[in-house]
Design a protein around this motif. Sequence first.
Motif, short mmCIF file in Angstrom:
data_model
loop_
_atom_site.label_atom_id
_atom_site.label_comp_id
_atom_site.label_asym_id
_atom_site.label_seq_id
_atom_site.Cartn_x
_atom_site.Cartn_y
_atom_site.Cartn_z
N ASP A 24 0.85 -1.18 0.00
CA ASP A 24 0.00 0.00 0.00
C ASP A 24 0.89 1.24 0.00
OD1 ASP A 24 -2.25 -1.49 -0.17
OD2 ASP A 24 -3.05 -1.01 1.81
N VAL A 25 1.75 1.27 -1.02
CA VAL A 25 2.63 2.41 -1.22
C VAL A 25 1.80 3.66 -1.50
CG1 VAL A 25 4.60 3.26 -2.57
CG2 VAL A 25 4.33 0.80 -2.17
N VAL A 26 0.69 3.46 -2.22
CA VAL A 26 -0.24 4.54 -2.53
C VAL A 26 -1.65 4.11 -2.17
CG1 VAL A 26 1.21 5.44 -4.39
CG2 VAL A 26 -0.56 3.76 -4.91
N GLU A 27 -2.61 4.99 -2.40
CA GLU A 27 -3.99 4.73 -2.02
C GLU A 27 -4.89 4.42 -3.21
OE1 GLU A 27 -7.61 4.67 0.31
OE2 GLU A 27 -5.50 4.43 0.79
N ASN A 28 -4.74 5.13 -4.30
CA ASN A 28 -5.82 5.18 -5.30
C ASN A 28 -5.53 4.52 -6.64
OD1 ASN A 28 -7.90 6.65 -3.87
ND2 ASN A 28 -6.47 8.38 -3.88
N THR A 29 -4.53 3.64 -6.72
CA THR A 29 -4.28 2.97 -7.99
C THR A 29 -5.35 1.93 -8.30
OG1 THR A 29 -1.91 3.34 -7.99
CG2 THR A 29 -2.70 1.44 -9.21
N ARG A 30 -5.76 1.17 -7.30
CA ARG A 30 -6.68 0.06 -7.57
C ARG A 30 -7.97 0.54 -8.23
NH1 ARG A 30 -9.47 -1.96 -1.91
NH2 ARG A 30 -10.29 0.05 -1.26
N PRO A 36 -4.99 8.09 -14.75
CA PRO A 36 -3.72 8.43 -14.09
C PRO A 36 -3.80 9.65 -13.19
CG PRO A 36 -3.38 7.90 -16.40
CD PRO A 36 -4.86 7.98 -16.21
N ALA A 37 -4.74 10.56 -13.47
CA ALA A 37 -4.85 11.75 -12.64
C ALA A 37 -5.20 11.40 -11.20
CB ALA A 37 -5.91 12.70 -13.21
N ALA A 38 -5.79 10.23 -10.99
CA ALA A 38 -6.21 9.82 -9.65
C ALA A 38 -5.04 9.37 -8.80
CB ALA A 38 -7.25 8.70 -9.75
N TRP A 39 -3.92 9.00 -9.47
CA TRP A 39 -2.84 8.41 -8.67
C TRP A 39 -1.42 8.86 -9.03
CZ3 TRP A 39 -0.12 6.08 -12.49
CH2 TRP A 39 -0.82 5.52 -13.57
N THR A 40 -1.25 9.58 -10.10
CA THR A 40 0.11 9.95 -10.53
C THR A 40 0.86 10.69 -9.43
OG1 THR A 40 -0.52 10.05 -12.86
CG2 THR A 40 1.44 11.28 -12.19
N GLN A 41 0.21 11.67 -8.79
CA GLN A 41 0.89 12.45 -7.77
C GLN A 41 1.28 11.58 -6.57
OE1 GLN A 41 -1.21 15.53 -5.43
NE2 GLN A 41 0.36 16.97 -6.18
N GLU A 42 0.45 10.58 -6.25
CA GLU A 42 0.77 9.69 -5.14
C GLU A 42 2.07 8.92 -5.39
OE1 GLU A 42 -2.44 7.18 -4.02
OE2 GLU A 42 -3.91 8.81 -3.96
N TRP A 43 2.23 8.41 -6.61
CA TRP A 43 3.45 7.68 -6.93
C TRP A 43 4.66 8.62 -6.94
CZ3 TRP A 43 3.99 2.67 -6.59
CH2 TRP A 43 2.86 1.85 -6.67
N GLU A 44 4.46 9.86 -7.38
CA GLU A 44 5.55 10.83 -7.34
C GLU A 44 5.99 11.09 -5.91
OE1 GLU A 44 3.93 14.16 -9.36
OE2 GLU A 44 4.26 13.34 -11.38
N ARG A 45 5.02 11.24 -5.00
CA ARG A 45 5.35 11.44 -3.58
C ARG A 45 6.05 10.20 -3.00
NH1 ARG A 45 2.41 15.76 -1.34
NH2 ARG A 45 2.45 17.38 -2.94
N ALA A 46 5.60 9.02 -3.40
CA ALA A 46 6.23 7.79 -2.91
C ALA A 46 7.67 7.70 -3.40
CB ALA A 46 5.43 6.57 -3.37
N ARG A 47 7.87 8.04 -4.67
CA ARG A 47 9.23 8.02 -5.20
C ARG A 47 10.11 9.02 -4.46
NH1 ARG A 47 11.59 5.03 -6.13
NH2 ARG A 47 13.18 6.44 -6.97
#
Length: 574
Positions: A24-30, A36-47
Amino acid sequence: MAQTRWIADHYAEEKIAFTVHLGDVVENTRFNCDDPAAWTQEWERAREAMALLEANPATPYSILAGNHDVCDPRQWESDRDFSREPFLQNFSPQRQAANFATYQGQAQLDNGTPAPWGGFDSYHIFTVNDFWEDGSPQSFIVLALDWRPSETTLRWASRVLKEHPDLPAILTTHQLMNIGEDGESAIFSEVGPYFWDNLVRDNDQIFLTINGHHHGEATLEARNAYGRKVVMEVVDYQSGYWGGNGMLQLITFDPEGQALHFRSFSPWVAQIPEAERSSVDELERWKYSIDMDFRERFANFNQNSLVENAPGNVEGTLAHWIFDDRYRITSPGSGAGFIDVSGNGNSLSTATLGDPEASLFEVRDIDPPYGYAKGTATFRGDNSKGGFYLETTAPGLAFEKSAAGKQGYLPQYTIEAVLRLPADWTPGENAWSGVLAHQPSATQVCQLHQLSCASGDPSLGLAISSLRELQWLSVPQNGNTRSNWSWEIDRDRWYHVAVVNDGKRTQMYVNGALVMRTGYEQSGLLVQPGSEWLVGASSWEGKPDTPFAGDIAEIRINNRPLDSSEWLYRPQGL
């Protein structure tokens, strides 16, 4: 960011050798991979956060996908469209391999080539230079497996362990253990038995498993197929204030104190001045220790000292179960199972008949007067309600070929049991309850071995009649299926039962005395290879039936007619 920055700043003074991310690195991919607008920023923050650890070779980490990190969490990893998965794009094997020397590889197919889904699974080896008291180093394997790994991946993980037979291993995944309704007890999740049966149970190197997904924290001290401790922990903070408020966990290995120390700590709260913290800003929680003798636990992996040192394995022993805590292993069904101390692999696991409550089976610290057990398995079966029993597919009990050319003939034998009926035993609730049974019906075994006999009773079984008599029945090579019977036995009294066949006749002895209805002409016994053997239940028409009520301390099966001096009918310690 607060978590990874704190690790990057304090790894030396805290002696942090390795960091594991539980998914659960991010919340909204599933279910949102097409948006992608729903989760791109989350992955950027995780990176951005994980890059703080990647900047220093001395702060290695492993990472894996949880159910929120994949396009469709209902899919097993091998069924995904890998080109669409953001996890593989942001934490690819190539990126992980470039960051840390600890990274050793990704999942492979059975032929040794990289699996198409291999980026979801990885393994690492890290070394602690001054682990032992004398300053010598210790290396560890970390298996970082997907939320839903394929069977191929689990076979690969087992191969990794076999390639490094001397290294202790830590298994990390997103879901394995759950938390019970009491909020404190660790229990197996719906996929827990899959991990346990296919990876953890038979790989003695795995001494610690860690997973998230289920809110809270709990640990189970399990026993693997070698009777050795596996600490299984679920830890997840996301249901707490502000999604966990930056809480992480530190696990300290303490060889000198022979313990694992667990401490949850929030770097986020630590940076807030104490006077400014709110009432829900927790700095620490869940601080506890679990005993572990690392010298003993990390030595002689996959060598079963319990079997090697088990008492009572006289010549010809085919299966031997001692029902006390020394030989107890973990079964996902109820937490209980037992190793076959003969070394022939016929371990027992718990199964249920009807819908019993957990209190219907337990292992108690009661010292029976006969045999080698230092405890007993207590069954509280009821013919109308059901109960727990133990079963095995008995791979080591195929025996010889019968006259029909079929495997499953035992020409001679001695089968023993140490048991006691409860004080409240009644025929209405407990008649015909099984002590030991081979599940197929007599009809099935007679047909397999081309004999003209038939019955819905089990093909082999020791049971308690409605008159509290011990009954032994079996299908012999000559087809004579007559039963042996004892006198009426007492409640609340220990008995040793020996059924002896010399290839010509079957005789039953109870507490050393030959019973009257015995001595029938029977040449050995026949079974159906690969079918279950049951302890604590009988069967009817090939299905488990009539669960046992009382104590069973020990059962042994031998391939020859033992002399009475070799029986389990002996005071303990002699």
